[in-house]
Design a protein around this motif. Sequence first.
Motif, PDB file in Angstrom:
ATOM      1  N   VAL A 128      50.954  43.477  47.869  1.00  7.15           N
ATOM      2  CA  VAL A 128      51.772  44.508  48.518  1.00  7.15           C
ATOM      3  C   VAL A 128      53.115  44.632  47.808  1.00  7.15           C
ATOM      4  CG1 VAL A 128      53.013  45.113  50.640  1.00  7.15           C
ATOM      5  CG2 VAL A 128      50.657  44.321  50.758  1.00  7.15           C
ATOM      6  N   TYR A 129      53.741  43.498  47.539  1.00  7.83           N
ATOM      7  CA  TYR A 129      55.059  43.535  46.906  1.00  7.83           C
ATOM      8  C   TYR A 129      54.975  44.076  45.482  1.00  7.83           C
ATOM      9  CZ  TYR A 129      59.746  42.321  45.552  1.00  7.83           C
ATOM     10  OH  TYR A 129      61.033  42.395  45.107  1.00  7.83           O
ATOM     11  N   ALA A 130      53.930  43.713  44.747  1.00 10.98           N
ATOM     12  CA  ALA A 130      53.776  44.215  43.380  1.00 10.98           C
ATOM     13  C   ALA A 130      53.637  45.732  43.363  1.00 10.98           C
ATOM     14  CB  ALA A 130      52.562  43.560  42.719  1.00 10.98           C
ATOM     15  N   VAL A 131      52.810  46.263  44.251  1.00 12.58           N
ATOM     16  CA  VAL A 131      52.605  47.709  44.305  1.00 12.58           C
ATOM     17  C   VAL A 131      53.869  48.407  44.791  1.00 12.58           C
ATOM     18  CG1 VAL A 131      51.265  49.566  45.400  1.00 12.58           C
ATOM     19  CG2 VAL A 131      50.111  47.486  44.593  1.00 12.58           C
ATOM     20  N   TRP A 132      54.468  47.891  45.873  1.00 10.58           N
ATOM     21  CA  TRP A 132      55.675  48.497  46.456  1.00 10.58           C
ATOM     22  C   TRP A 132      56.821  48.523  45.450  1.00 10.58           C
ATOM     23  CZ3 TRP A 132      60.323  45.874  48.036  1.00 10.58           C
ATOM     24  CH2 TRP A 132      61.185  46.644  48.828  1.00 10.58           C
ATOM     25  N   SER A 133      57.093  47.393  44.833  1.00 14.62           N
ATOM     26  CA  SER A 133      58.225  47.340  43.909  1.00 14.62           C
ATOM     27  C   SER A 133      57.928  48.114  42.627  1.00 14.62           C
ATOM     28  CB  SER A 133      58.605  45.891  43.598  1.00 14.62           C
ATOM     29  OG  SER A 133      57.533  45.212  42.991  1.00 14.62           O
ATOM     30  N   GLY A 134      56.696  47.998  42.119  1.00 14.55           N
ATOM     31  CA  GLY A 134      56.358  48.701  40.882  1.00 14.55           C
ATOM     32  C   GLY A 134      56.445  50.203  41.014  1.00 14.55           C
ATOM     33  N   LEU A 135      55.821  50.739  42.047  1.00 17.83           N
ATOM     34  CA  LEU A 135      55.871  52.193  42.236  1.00 17.83           C
ATOM     35  C   LEU A 135      57.259  52.657  42.665  1.00 17.83           C
ATOM     36  CD1 LEU A 135      52.361  52.944  43.762  1.00 17.83           C
ATOM     37  CD2 LEU A 135      53.136  53.093  41.388  1.00 17.83           C
ATOM     38  N   GLY A 136      57.982  51.790  43.371  1.00 18.55           N
ATOM     39  CA  GLY A 136      59.373  52.110  43.715  1.00 18.55           C
ATOM     40  C   GLY A 136      60.246  52.233  42.476  1.00 18.55           C
ATOM     41  N   ILE A 137      60.059  51.328  41.520  1.00 20.91           N
ATOM     42  CA  ILE A 137      60.812  51.383  40.262  1.00 20.91           C
ATOM     43  C   ILE A 137      60.546  52.693  39.542  1.00 20.91           C
ATOM     44  CG2 ILE A 137      60.927  50.404  37.925  1.00 20.91           C
ATOM     45  CD1 ILE A 137      60.433  47.643  39.270  1.00 20.91           C
ATOM     46  N   ILE A 138      59.278  53.063  39.451  1.00 19.38           N
ATOM     47  CA  ILE A 138      58.904  54.316  38.779  1.00 19.38           C
ATOM     48  C   ILE A 138      59.531  55.513  39.497  1.00 19.38           C
ATOM     49  CG2 ILE A 138      56.977  55.810  38.114  1.00 19.38           C
ATOM     50  CD1 ILE A 138      57.028  53.140  36.603  1.00 19.38           C
ATOM     51  N   GLY A 139      59.397  55.547  40.814  1.00 19.81           N
ATOM     52  CA  GLY A 139      59.939  56.663  41.588  1.00 19.81           C
ATOM     53  C   GLY A 139      61.448  56.795  41.454  1.00 19.81           C
ATOM     54  N   VAL A 140      62.150  55.689  41.566  1.00 17.94           N
ATOM     55  CA  VAL A 140      63.610  55.732  41.455  1.00 17.94           C
ATOM     56  C   VAL A 140      64.030  56.128  40.040  1.00 17.94           C
ATOM     57  CG1 VAL A 140      65.709  54.315  41.528  1.00 17.94           C
ATOM     58  CG2 VAL A 140      64.019  54.136  43.361  1.00 17.94           C
ATOM     59  N   ALA A 141      63.335  55.631  39.041  1.00 19.85           N
ATOM     60  CA  ALA A 141      63.662  55.998  37.657  1.00 19.85           C
ATOM     61  C   ALA A 141      63.455  57.493  37.422  1.00 19.85           C
ATOM     62  CB  ALA A 141      62.818  55.186  36.682  1.00 19.85           C
ATOM     63  N   LEU A 142      62.379  58.041  37.965  1.00 18.32           N
ATOM     64  CA  LEU A 142      62.118  59.475  37.789  1.00 18.32           C
ATOM     65  C   LEU A 142      63.142  60.320  38.542  1.00 18.32           C
ATOM     66  CD1 LEU A 142      58.213  59.541  37.937  1.00 18.32           C
ATOM     67  CD2 LEU A 142      59.702  59.768  35.926  1.00 18.32           C
ATOM     68  N   ILE A 143      63.517  59.892  39.742  1.00 16.45           N
ATOM     69  CA  ILE A 143      64.548  60.622  40.481  1.00 16.45           C
ATOM     70  C   ILE A 143      65.894  60.524  39.759  1.00 16.45           C
ATOM     71  CG2 ILE A 143      65.924  60.596  42.614  1.00 16.45           C
ATOM     72  CD1 ILE A 143      63.277  60.110  44.100  1.00 16.45           C
ATOM     73  N   GLY A 144      66.191  59.350  39.219  1.00 22.40           N
ATOM     74  CA  GLY A 144      67.419  59.203  38.434  1.00 22.40           C
ATOM     75  C   GLY A 144      67.428  60.135  37.241  1.00 22.40           C
ATOM     76  N   LEU A 145      66.287  60.311  36.622  1.00 21.50           N
ATOM     77  CA  LEU A 145      66.158  61.223  35.484  1.00 21.50           C
ATOM     78  C   LEU A 145      66.394  62.669  35.912  1.00 21.50           C
ATOM     79  CD1 LEU A 145      65.195  61.527  32.459  1.00 21.50           C
ATOM     80  CD2 LEU A 145      62.911  61.870  33.404  1.00 21.50           C
ATOM     81  N   VAL A 146      65.752  63.063  37.015  1.00 18.67           N
ATOM     82  CA  VAL A 146      65.815  64.460  37.462  1.00 18.67           C
ATOM     83  C   VAL A 146      67.157  64.789  38.130  1.00 18.67           C
ATOM     84  CG1 VAL A 146      64.797  66.144  39.061  1.00 18.67           C
ATOM     85  CG2 VAL A 146      63.324  64.668  37.687  1.00 18.67           C
ATOM     86  N   LEU A 147      67.588  63.955  39.089  1.00 22.16           N
ATOM     87  CA  LEU A 147      68.789  64.270  39.867  1.00 22.16           C
ATOM     88  C   LEU A 147      70.097  63.892  39.174  1.00 22.16           C
ATOM     89  CD1 LEU A 147      67.842  63.284  43.539  1.00 22.16           C
ATOM     90  CD2 LEU A 147      67.805  65.535  42.456  1.00 22.16           C
TER      91      LEU A 147
END
Length: 111
Positions: free
Chosen positions: A60-79
């Motif tokens: 659970v933690y691997a999936v949550w943190s991994g996909l969270g990292i990707i999502g935050v990085a993409l939002i940081g890129l866009v916003l």
Amino acid sequence: MPQHIYYLLAAIVSEIIATTALAASDQFSRLVPSIIVVVGYAISFYMLSVTLKVMPVGIVYAVWSGLGIIGVALIGLVLYGQKLDLAAVAGMILIVSGVLVINLFSSSSGH
């Protein structure tokens, strides 16, 4: 799709929203983004706790943190216009690959 996957996805999305709001909260000096941070993390942790009833904490933690990292990085890129170099992109590809391997091939993932 099993119901616990929806809880995990809700945990990931709320964590991404909370982390994005954390950047906008200006060290908790802005009220609305600060409230979003607290509520977002509360929802995320609750949804994680529900997911942990049927999946192992490490998965659970691997999936949550991994996909969270990707999502935050993409939002940081866009916003925020934050650029990602080749090493960052390669690392994120490895994270996504790891999440896919866990979910598609591991019997530990609880599905």
